[in-house]
Design an enzyme around this catalytic site. Structure first.
Site, PDB file in Angstrom:
ATOM      1  N   HIS A   1       6.053  -3.148  -2.201  1.00  9.70           N
ATOM      2  CA  HIS A   1       6.644  -3.148  -3.528  1.00  9.70           C
ATOM      3  C   HIS A   1       6.451  -4.540  -4.122  1.00  9.70           C
ATOM      4  CE1 HIS A   1       9.192   0.705  -3.319  1.00  9.70           C
ATOM      5  NE2 HIS A   1       8.331   0.716  -2.318  1.00  9.70           N
TER       6      HIS A   1
ATOM      7  N   CYS B   1      12.902   3.031  -3.883  1.00  9.84           N
ATOM      8  CA  CYS B   1      13.771   3.940  -3.148  1.00  9.84           C
ATOM      9  C   CYS B   1      15.116   4.094  -3.860  1.00  9.84           C
ATOM     10  CB  CYS B   1      13.997   3.419  -1.729  1.00  9.84           C
ATOM     11  SG  CYS B   1      15.168   4.394  -0.776  1.00  9.84           S
TER      12      CYS B   1
ATOM     13  N   HIS C   1       2.564  -0.424   2.788  1.00 11.08           N
ATOM     14  CA  HIS C   1       3.171   0.112   1.564  1.00 11.08           C
ATOM     15  C   HIS C   1       4.089  -0.966   0.987  1.00 11.08           C
ATOM     16  CE1 HIS C   1       5.225   3.560  -0.679  1.00 11.08           C
ATOM     17  NE2 HIS C   1       6.103   2.568  -0.807  1.00 11.08           N
TER      18      HIS C   1
END
Length: 318
Positions: free
Chosen positions: A215, A246, A213
């Protein structure tokens, strides 16, 4: 540290869409539930079959996702769809069980400071509380992906040793998780840190499936995907239009973009099952709904072989 053969050309890669959870959670104006459902359905219509649709956390912490049950009840579930949600505790597990999701994503940070910021408890307490949470999920027949946030670096502590990530992954495996998701919470991943984390986990927790995952905070999200492919990883999260980040981590920005990831994979010879044109249309719908310009590149430019009318293009003079 053990490595694994690269993913062969033609192999099927799982793209898990996380925009309706990871992307929407940071949007301040409340998105009408009907619009969330419309976007989820458009994403499924593109051929995506894995989606993290929402989060079962306190509405006080993430008010945007207070309608989790309503969204899950209202979406169309195509054949073969795998629907997941994020949870933070046993109460979230109980809500997920009632909503009949296929799997959940739990969260523990590899960094003590981020874990305190994210869930307001130390790492060992978080892991200790997982046993009761997992029991609820096992009883409901729900698969568990053990999430590790700040897996490649922490904005508060800096470097995160791969051995620390592997230790948490092993604990997840001992508790019964079927996979572990490595979260690049503030875009600190690099090809070298990705490779080190993957190999450390394979040594400490053999057989545990690894999901990635990323970014795109520093522009190397897709380069990290290519490292994952070279290490044999076949499951990647991405967010429509590049939404995400986040809310409890300094410097966080959007996830790698789903359209950009699908474009890269397909142009590299991998199968995704996704119709890129329909995915771009879903991204355009998301952009229109939010009333903001999303950072995804393929949304702006279209597929590589998109044709343009020469009659509508200015001809150079002289």
């Amino acid at each position: 540290m053990p490595s694994q053969s690269p993913v062969p050309e033609g192999a099927r890669i799982t793209v898990c869409e996380v925009g309706p959870r990871d992307g929407f959670q940071n949007v301040k104006p409340f998105i009408p539930t009907a619009k969330k459902i419309e976007i989820v359905n458009a994403l499924f219509a593109s051929g995506l079959r894995h989606m993290q649709v929402t989060s079962f956390v306190s509405p006080r912490a993430v008010p945007q996702l207070a309608d989790a049950e309503e969204v899950l009840a209202g979406i169309d579930r195509p054949e073969g769809a795998h629907i997941s949600a994020l949870i933070a505790n046993r109460r979230g597990a109980e809500r997920a069980a009632t909503a009949q999701v296929d799997s959940v994503h739990t969260v523990v940070s590899a960094s003590e400071t981020h874990n305190l910021k994210n869930v307001n408890r130390p790492i060992e307490q978080s892991l200790g509380e997982m046993e009761a949470t997992f029991a609820v999920l096992f009883d409901a027949g729900i698969a568990i992906e053990g999430g590790i946030a700040t897996a490649f670096g922490c904005p508060f502590e800096g470097e995160v040793p791969p051995e620390q990530v592997a230790r948490i992954a092993r604990r997840y495996q001992e508790l019964g998780a079927t996979s572990v998701g490595l979260g690049d919470t503030t875009g600190m991943a690099t090809p070298l840190t990705v490779r080190a984390a993957i190999r450390a986990i394979r040594e400490a927790a053999p057989g545990l499936e690894i999901h990635l995952h990323f970014h795109n905070t520093r522009g190397v999200g897709l380069a990290c995907v290519q490292t994952g492919l070279s290490e044999g990883v076949t499951h990647y999260d991405a967010s429509v239009g590049g939404l995400g980040g986040c809310p409890f981590a300094a410097g966080a920005t959007g996830n790698i973009c789903t359209e950009d990831l699908v474009y890269l994979l397909q142009e590299s010879g991998y199968a995704t099952g996704v119709d890129l044109d329909k995915l771009i249309a879903a991204a355009a719908l998301t952009q229109e709904t939010l009333g903001t310009t999303l950072p995804g590149q393929v949304l702006k430019s279209g597929p590589r072989l998109k044709r343009h009318d020469p009659e509508l293009t200015v001809t150079a003079a002289g």
